[in-house]
Design a protein around this motif. Structure first.
Motif, PDB file in Angstrom:
ATOM      1  N   GLN A 137       0.821  -1.200   0.000  1.00  0.00           N
ATOM      2  CA  GLN A 137       0.000   0.000   0.000  1.00  0.00           C
ATOM      3  C   GLN A 137       0.856   1.251   0.000  1.00  0.00           C
ATOM      4  O   GLN A 137       0.531   2.248  -0.618  1.00  0.00           O
ATOM      5  N   GLU A 138       2.007   1.196   0.698  1.00  0.00           N
ATOM      6  CA  GLU A 138       2.874   2.351   0.771  1.00  0.00           C
ATOM      7  C   GLU A 138       3.436   2.678  -0.608  1.00  0.00           C
ATOM      8  O   GLU A 138       3.684   3.832  -0.937  1.00  0.00           O
ATOM      9  N   GLY A 139       3.628   1.649  -1.425  1.00  0.00           N
ATOM     10  CA  GLY A 139       4.158   1.864  -2.752  1.00  0.00           C
ATOM     11  C   GLY A 139       3.110   2.324  -3.746  1.00  0.00           C
ATOM     12  O   GLY A 139       3.395   2.475  -4.927  1.00  0.00           O
ATOM     13  N   GLY A 140       1.897   2.508  -3.290  1.00  0.00           N
ATOM     14  CA  GLY A 140       0.867   3.051  -4.164  1.00  0.00           C
ATOM     15  C   GLY A 140       0.076   1.997  -4.912  1.00  0.00           C
ATOM     16  O   GLY A 140      -0.705   2.314  -5.799  1.00  0.00           O
ATOM     17  N   ALA A 141       0.279   0.717  -4.589  1.00  0.00           N
ATOM     18  CA  ALA A 141      -0.464  -0.337  -5.282  1.00  0.00           C
ATOM     19  C   ALA A 141      -1.891  -0.358  -4.768  1.00  0.00           C
ATOM     20  O   ALA A 141      -2.142  -0.496  -3.581  1.00  0.00           O
ATOM     21  N   ALA A 158       5.981  -4.753  -7.904  1.00  0.00           N
ATOM     22  CA  ALA A 158       6.175  -3.598  -7.033  1.00  0.00           C
ATOM     23  C   ALA A 158       7.650  -3.239  -6.904  1.00  0.00           C
ATOM     24  O   ALA A 158       8.024  -2.059  -6.974  1.00  0.00           O
ATOM     25  N   PHE A 159       8.503  -4.247  -6.732  1.00  0.00           N
ATOM     26  CA  PHE A 159       9.938  -3.986  -6.599  1.00  0.00           C
ATOM     27  C   PHE A 159      10.518  -3.452  -7.902  1.00  0.00           C
ATOM     28  O   PHE A 159      11.407  -2.594  -7.885  1.00  0.00           O
ATOM     29  N   GLU A 160      10.047  -3.958  -9.029  1.00  0.00           N
ATOM     30  CA  GLU A 160      10.524  -3.447 -10.309  1.00  0.00           C
ATOM     31  C   GLU A 160      10.143  -1.979 -10.475  1.00  0.00           C
ATOM     32  O   GLU A 160      10.946  -1.174 -10.965  1.00  0.00           O
ATOM     33  N   ALA A 161       8.930  -1.628 -10.057  1.00  0.00           N
ATOM     34  CA  ALA A 161       8.484  -0.240 -10.149  1.00  0.00           C
ATOM     35  C   ALA A 161       9.327   0.668  -9.262  1.00  0.00           C
ATOM     36  O   ALA A 161       9.500   1.856  -9.555  1.00  0.00           O
ATOM     37  N   GLU A 162       9.867   0.103  -8.166  1.00  0.00           N
ATOM     38  CA  GLU A 162      10.698   0.871  -7.252  1.00  0.00           C
ATOM     39  C   GLU A 162      12.173   0.833  -7.643  1.00  0.00           C
ATOM     40  O   GLU A 162      13.009   1.436  -6.967  1.00  0.00           O
ATOM     41  N   GLY A 163      12.492   0.097  -8.726  1.00  0.00           N
ATOM     42  CA  GLY A 163      13.880  -0.034  -9.142  1.00  0.00           C
ATOM     43  C   GLY A 163      14.692  -0.928  -8.230  1.00  0.00           C
ATOM     44  O   GLY A 163      15.918  -0.773  -8.118  1.00  0.00           O
ATOM     45  N   LYS A 164      14.039  -1.901  -7.584  1.00  0.00           N
ATOM     46  CA  LYS A 164      14.713  -2.757  -6.602  1.00  0.00           C
ATOM     47  C   LYS A 164      14.602  -4.238  -6.962  1.00  0.00           C
ATOM     48  O   LYS A 164      14.646  -5.102  -6.087  1.00  0.00           O
ATOM     49  N   ALA A 165      14.469  -4.538  -8.250  1.00  0.00           N
ATOM     50  CA  ALA A 165      14.275  -5.930  -8.672  1.00  0.00           C
ATOM     51  C   ALA A 165      15.450  -6.817  -8.264  1.00  0.00           C
ATOM     52  O   ALA A 165      15.264  -7.963  -7.851  1.00  0.00           O
ATOM     53  N   GLU A 166      16.682  -6.304  -8.384  1.00  0.00           N
ATOM     54  CA  GLU A 166      17.857  -7.100  -8.027  1.00  0.00           C
ATOM     55  C   GLU A 166      17.889  -7.394  -6.532  1.00  0.00           C
ATOM     56  O   GLU A 166      18.314  -8.474  -6.121  1.00  0.00           O
ATOM     57  N   SER A 167      17.442  -6.433  -5.725  1.00  0.00           N
ATOM     58  CA  SER A 167      17.408  -6.663  -4.279  1.00  0.00           C
ATOM     59  C   SER A 167      16.443  -7.800  -3.946  1.00  0.00           C
ATOM     60  O   SER A 167      16.742  -8.665  -3.117  1.00  0.00           O
TER      61      SER A 167
END
Length: 249
Positions: free
Chosen positions: A9-13, A166-175
Motif C-alpha cells: 500500500q505504501e508503494g501506491g499499489a 512492485a519492486f521493479e516499479a521501485e527499481g529494486k528488482a535485483e534486491s
C-alpha cells in the motif's frame, strides 16, 4: 485507510477488485476493455487448479484443456452466472462445485464446443508445462486435495508476482532476487546472510532490516491476494490458515 509502512500500500499499489466482484460483473456481460482484462485475469488465476482437478480425475491433458475452456465458456455465458452469490463465501469451493456440476450436466455440451471450435477463453499453452509438472507433484493426492494444493500454490505464486512488479516499479528488482530465498524457503540449502549482504553492498544489520520489511510486505501481499477470493473479510484469516495447512501438510 492510511498506508501501512513497508507494505504494498505504501508503494501506491491499489487494492484490487475481489474475484467475486469479477464473477458477478461477468454475468452483466461487461463489454469494456477493462471488463475483458478483469475476466481474463480471473480465468488465468483459476485455470491451473481446475486443470489439476481434471487431470487427477483421469482426463488426458488435451481433454482437460478442452474441458477447462468449455467450463469457462459455460461460466461466462449470459445468465449462466445467475446462481453465483457472494454469500457462497469462498470462490475456490464455488468454482469446484460448479465444475463438478458441469462435468455431470454439461459434458456433452463441452464435447460439442470442442468439435465446433468453441471460444478460447483462457490462454493455456504458455503455462501448460508448469501446470503439468505441478499436477504430477500432486499425483498421490485425491482430485479435490490436488485442486486445493494447486489453488494454494497459485495464490503464493501470484503474491510473489505482485511483489516482483512492485519492486521493479521501485527499481529494486535485483534486491528482491537476493532477498526472496530467505522468505520463500525455495532453496535446497539455507541462504547465507553474510554473502547476501556482500552482494547487496550493505552491512548485515541493514540486510536483516530489509528481510524484516520483505516478510511484512509478503504477509500483506498474501493477505490481499487471499482477500480477493472471499466475499466476507472475516473469512480471510480462516482461508490463510487453510492455505498454510495445505502447503505444510
Amino acid at each position: 485507510m492510511k498506508p501501512i509502512p513497508g507494505t504494498l500500500q505504501e508503494g501506491g499499489a491499489a487494492f484490487q477488485s475481489t474475484h467475486w466482484t469479477l464473477v458477478l460483473r461477468a454475468r452483466q456481460s461487461d463489454p469494456t476493455e477493462t471488463g475483458r482484462e478483469a475476466l481474463s485475469d480471473f480465468c488465468e488465476a483459476y485455470w491451473p487448479p481446475l486443470y489439476t482437478f481434471l487431470r487427477l480425475r483421469g482426463h488426458a491433458s488435451p481433454e482437460a484443456q478442452d474441458l477447462v475452456q468449455g467450463f469457462f465458456a459455460h461460466l461466462l455465458e449470459k445468465n449462466t452466472l445467475s446462481r453465483a452469490d457472494k454469500e457462497k463465501g469462498r470462490l475456490r469451493t464455488f468454482l469446484l462445485g460448479s465444475l463438478q456440476n458441469f462435468l455431470c450436466n454439461e459434458y456433452d455440451r463441452s464435447r460439442r464446443l470442442k468439435r465446433g471450435g468453441g471460444h478460447r477463453i483462457v490462454s493455456i499453452d504458455e503455462h501448460l508445462p508448469e501446470a503439468e509438472a505441478s499436477m504430477m507433484d500432486t499425483a498421490h493426492l485425491s482430485d479435490s486435495r490436488g485442486y486445493d494444493l494447486m489453488w494454494a500454490s497459485n495464490i503464493v505464486k501470484r503474491t510473489w508476482q505482485h511483489l516482483q512488479n512492485a519492486f521493479e516499479a521501485e527499481g529494486k528488482a535485483e534486491s528482491l532476487k537476493v532477498l526472496r530465498p530467505f522468505v520463500d524457503g525455495s532453496g535446497r540449502t539455507p541462504p547465507n546472510q553474510q554473502e547476501a549482504a556482500q552482494k547487496l553492498g550493505v552491512p548485515i544489520a541493514t540486510l536483516r532490516t530489509w528481510l524484516w520489511r520483505l516478510r511484512q510486505r509478503y504477509r500483506e501481499a498474501l493477505r490481499m491476494e487471499v482477500a480477493r477470493t472471499v466475499s466476507d473479510p472475516a473469512d480471510v484469516d480462516q482461508e490463510l490458515h487453510y492455505l498454510h495447512q495445505i502447503l505444510t501438510a
